[in-house]
Design an enzyme around this catalytic site. Structure first.
Site, PDB file in Angstrom:
ATOM      1  CG  ASN A 164      44.145  19.437  44.989  1.00 33.52           C
ATOM      2  OD1 ASN A 164      45.330  19.062  44.848  1.00 33.52           O
ATOM      3  ND2 ASN A 164      43.098  19.167  43.884  1.00 33.52           N
ATOM      4  CE  LYS A 216      43.298  21.492  41.277  1.00 34.63           C
ATOM      5  NZ  LYS A 216      42.295  21.859  40.421  1.00 34.63           N
ATOM      6  CG  HIS A 236      40.584  16.338  41.709  1.00 34.60           C
ATOM      7  ND1 HIS A 236      40.639  16.612  40.552  1.00 34.60           N
ATOM      8  CD2 HIS A 236      40.545  17.313  42.761  1.00 34.60           C
ATOM      9  CE1 HIS A 236      40.575  18.047  40.555  1.00 34.60           C
ATOM     10  NE2 HIS A 236      40.439  18.276  41.797  1.00 34.60           N
ATOM     11  CD  GLU A 284      42.388  18.809  38.475  1.00 34.66           C
ATOM     12  OE1 GLU A 284      43.301  18.581  38.846  1.00 34.66           O
ATOM     13  OE2 GLU A 284      41.790  20.062  38.164  1.00 34.66           O
ATOM     14  CD  GLU A 334      36.888  19.386  44.220  1.00 32.08           C
ATOM     15  OE1 GLU A 334      37.442  20.444  44.712  1.00 32.08           O
ATOM     16  OE2 GLU A 334      37.547  18.345  43.207  1.00 32.08           O
ATOM     17  N   GLY A 361      38.646  25.406  38.899  1.00 29.12           N
ATOM     18  CA  GLY A 361      39.723  26.223  38.240  1.00 29.12           C
ATOM     19  C   GLY A 361      38.874  27.268  37.313  1.00 29.12           C
ATOM     20  CB  SER A 414      35.764  28.765  41.601  1.00 29.06           C
ATOM     21  OG  SER A 414      36.053  28.232  40.262  1.00 29.06           O
ATOM     22  N   GLY A 419      41.785  24.632  45.527  1.00 38.60           N
ATOM     23  CA  GLY A 419      42.763  24.411  44.321  1.00 38.60           C
ATOM     24  C   GLY A 419      43.592  25.710  44.390  1.00 38.60           C
TER      25      GLY A 419
HETATM   26  P1  PGA Z   1      39.839  25.295  42.235  1.00 39.38           P
HETATM   27  O1  PGA Z   1      39.981  23.868  42.473  1.00 39.38           O
HETATM   28  O2  PGA Z   1      39.757  25.761  43.795  1.00 39.38           O
HETATM   29  O3  PGA Z   1      41.085  25.870  41.616  1.00 39.38           O
HETATM   30  O4  PGA Z   1      38.686  25.236  41.623  1.00 39.38           O
HETATM   31  C1  PGA Z   1      39.428  22.879  43.462  1.00 39.38           C
HETATM   32  C2  PGA Z   1      39.945  21.510  43.292  1.00 39.38           C
HETATM   33  O5  PGA Z   1      40.379  21.032  41.902  1.00 39.38           O
HETATM   34  O6  PGA Z   1      40.021  20.746  44.137  1.00 39.38           O
END
Ligand code: PGA
Length: 272
Positions: free
Chosen positions: A11, A13, A103, A105, A186, A192, A232, A253
């Site tokens: 992803n 983003k 997601h 976000e 998630e 993140g 993560s 991500g």
């Molecule tokens: P991350 O993000 O691997 O940077 O924690 C995962 C995601 O938002 O899908």
């Protein structure tokens, strides 16, 4: 039981211009897939979910590495006066086979409700695109023992859509449409942050999600749906997640932004 094909979805983003996306794809194609010493079956399915602007230019480059293309959002309607939105058929036309919906976000910054997310998943499925439906609890919800309740609420409208699809048959075998869906668990506090869920904790929640699928869609469909962990995930921890019974891959991500670490994630996901 049929083995579920592992799925590693990057992803990106809101990162990467078209030029940066192409540079990634070229570097990846040099590192992936490994030239020798494996069967095709051993390779995980790999997807990169890129910003809309990079999609059209990425398809041919990514396919050299055997990597599929995905988007990060889709509108629920097939077309219409929805300024700034993109429809599933448009994604399908530029070569997307996956799309992330719901997601955290987007739930947070765009106020997407679980009902809206379910409609997006439905629109994707209708266009032949596999939705990656994201669910996950906040830290506060976890600490107050509400994880299962929250995930159940987030999934309820999606399960309803999938049940209806199955009831209609969708012109395919019973359960085929529902089984084509991917769920990504998630936990918001792990995205993140570098603070990943332990593999055992992730398995507990993902096992719960599979039991929900089984109760609503039957054991056969529940056994076919792939459920990913996200939050993560890095090359050095992905194997621990994949070793769990119900975890079929990862939504990644930060570690998917560099071709070398994305290739390493794929390598760590090869099946014996
Ligand atoms: P991350 O993000 O691997 O940077 O924690 C995962 C995601 O938002 O899908």
């Amino acid at each position: 039981m049929a083995m579920r094909k592992r799925l590693i979805a990057g992803n990106w983003k809101m990162y990467k211009t078209r030029a940066q996306a192409q540079a990634f794809a070229e570097e990846l194609a040099a590192a992936w897939p490994p030239a020798t010493g494996h069967t095709v079956e051993a390779l995980p399915e790999a997807v990169v979910c890129a910003p809309f602007t990079a999609l059209a230019g990425l398809l041919t480059h990514l396919s050299k590495a055997g990597v599929k293309l995905g988007a990060q959002n889709v509108h629920a309607q097939t077309d219409g006066a929805f300024t700034g939105e993109v429809a599933a058929a448009m994604l399908q036309e530029v070569g997307c086979s996956y799309v992330i919906v719901g997601h955290s976000e987007r739930r947070m910054y765009q106020q997407e409700t679980s009902e809206a997310v379910a409609k997006k998943a439905q629109a994707a499925l209708a266009a032949g695109i596999t939705p990656i439906v994201c669910v996950g609890e906040s830290l506060q919800e976890r600490e107050t023992g509400r994880t299962q309740a929250v995930i159940g609420e987030q999934l309820a409208p999606v399960l309803q859509v999938l049940q209806t699809l199955d009831a209609q048959g969708s012109g395919t075998t019973q359960g085929a449409s529902a089984a084509a869906t991917v769920i990504a668990y998630e936990p918001i506090w792990a995205i993140g942050t570098g603070k990943s869920s332990s593999a055992v904790d992730a398995q507990l929640v993902i096992g719960f999600i599979r039991s929900l699928l089984s109760a609503h869609l039957g054991a056969a469909t529940a056994g076919a749906v792939r459920i990913l962990y996200g939050g993560s995930v890095k090359p050095d921890n992905i194997a621990a997640y994949l070793a769990q019974a119900d975890i079929d891959g990862a939504l990644v991500g930060g570690a998917s932004l560099h071709a070398a670490s994305y290739a390493e994630l794929l390598k760590q996901s090869m099946q014996a």
